[in-house]
Scaffold this active site. Structure first.
Site, PDB file in Angstrom:
ATOM      1  N   CYS A   1       0.709  -1.190  -0.091  1.00  8.53           N
ATOM      2  CA  CYS A   1      -0.109  -0.096  -0.039  1.00  8.53           C
ATOM      3  C   CYS A   1       0.867   1.348   0.167  1.00  8.53           C
ATOM      4  CB  CYS A   1      -0.671  -0.089   1.324  1.00  8.53           C
ATOM      5  SG  CYS A   1       0.063   0.108   2.901  1.00  8.53           S
TER       6      CYS A   1
ATOM      7  N   ARG B   1     -10.651   2.667  10.128  1.00  9.96           N
ATOM      8  CA  ARG B   1      -9.581   1.947   9.007  1.00  9.96           C
ATOM      9  C   ARG B   1     -10.402   1.627   7.568  1.00  9.96           C
ATOM     10  NH1 ARG B   1      -4.082   0.069   9.477  1.00  9.96           N
ATOM     11  NH2 ARG B   1      -3.751  -1.549   8.181  1.00  9.96           N
TER      12      ARG B   1
ATOM     13  N   GLU C   1      -7.077  -6.384  -1.538  1.00  4.53           N
ATOM     14  CA  GLU C   1      -6.982  -5.225  -0.475  1.00  4.53           C
ATOM     15  C   GLU C   1      -6.077  -4.286  -0.754  1.00  4.53           C
ATOM     16  OE1 GLU C   1      -5.721  -3.506   3.039  1.00  4.53           O
ATOM     17  OE2 GLU C   1      -4.728  -4.940   2.342  1.00  4.53           O
TER      18      GLU C   1
ATOM     19  N   ARG D   1     -10.757   0.615   3.830  1.00  2.00           N
ATOM     20  CA  ARG D   1      -9.783  -0.121   2.840  1.00  2.00           C
ATOM     21  C   ARG D   1     -10.572  -0.507   1.582  1.00  2.00           C
ATOM     22  NH1 ARG D   1      -6.229   1.464   5.151  1.00  2.00           N
ATOM     23  NH2 ARG D   1      -4.572   0.463   6.346  1.00  2.00           N
TER      24      ARG D   1
END
Length: 172
Positions: free
Chosen positions: A62, A145, A101, A147
């Protein structure tokens, strides 16, 4: 979540192998899934040597897409292009399902083209992608969070398909 789906007989799968280069992540993975082969760096994997599998899960790095760093995207040739290896492997092995993800930041601004490339590439190799942004705080986890999750099925998904689970009230 995947273990719950397997227990409910919604999804049949078995972990056959993985690809990881970080020593601590490898140690943790081996604790959870002993005796599974680590193929190491995904860029070095010869897809013709992989065992057959019906479900590919992956979280490509990421850092190139995060708002916390430079957001170099695909310009970061070490980490920003690894999703191409996922596409390469899945194009050859043709698993029925793919679940990817990453951070929400890949979907906006200067990185949106990379996000659109991922969706386009999934379609090119025969998958119907279903992207959604989920926040862990909406599922009983005391952490904000967000995602990006991209679920893709070879062929087409049912018309009313949704991968957004029912929300769970945060109690602590």
């Amino acid at each position: 979540a995947l273990k719950r789906l397997r227990t409910r007989r919604f999804l049949k799968y078995d972990v056959v192998a993985y690809s990881e280069i970080d020593k601590d992540a490898i140690d943790m993975y081996n604790l959870n899934f002993p005796r599974r082969k680590n193929y190491g760096n995904i860029t070095d994997i010869d897809e013709t040597t992989l065992p057959d599998f019906n479900f590919f899960t992956g979280g490509f790095p990421c850092q190139p897409f995060s708002t916390i760093v430079d957001r170099l995207g695909e310009v970061d040739e070490t980490k920003g292009t690894l999703f191409h290896d996922i596409i390469r492997i899945c194009s050859h092995k043709k698993p029925e399902y793919i679940l990817l993800e990453n951070v929400k930041g890949i979907t906006v601004g200067k990185l949106k083209e990379t996000y659109e490339t991922i969706l386009r590439e999934l379609k090119r190799i025969g998958y119907t992608p279903c992207p959604v942004i989920l926040n862990s705080k909406d599922y009983g986890i005391p952490q904000n969070r967000e995602r990006l999750w991209i679920f893709a099925k070879r062929g087409t998904l049912p018309q009313n398909f949704s991968m957004v689970p029912p929300q769970v009230k945060l109690t602590t």
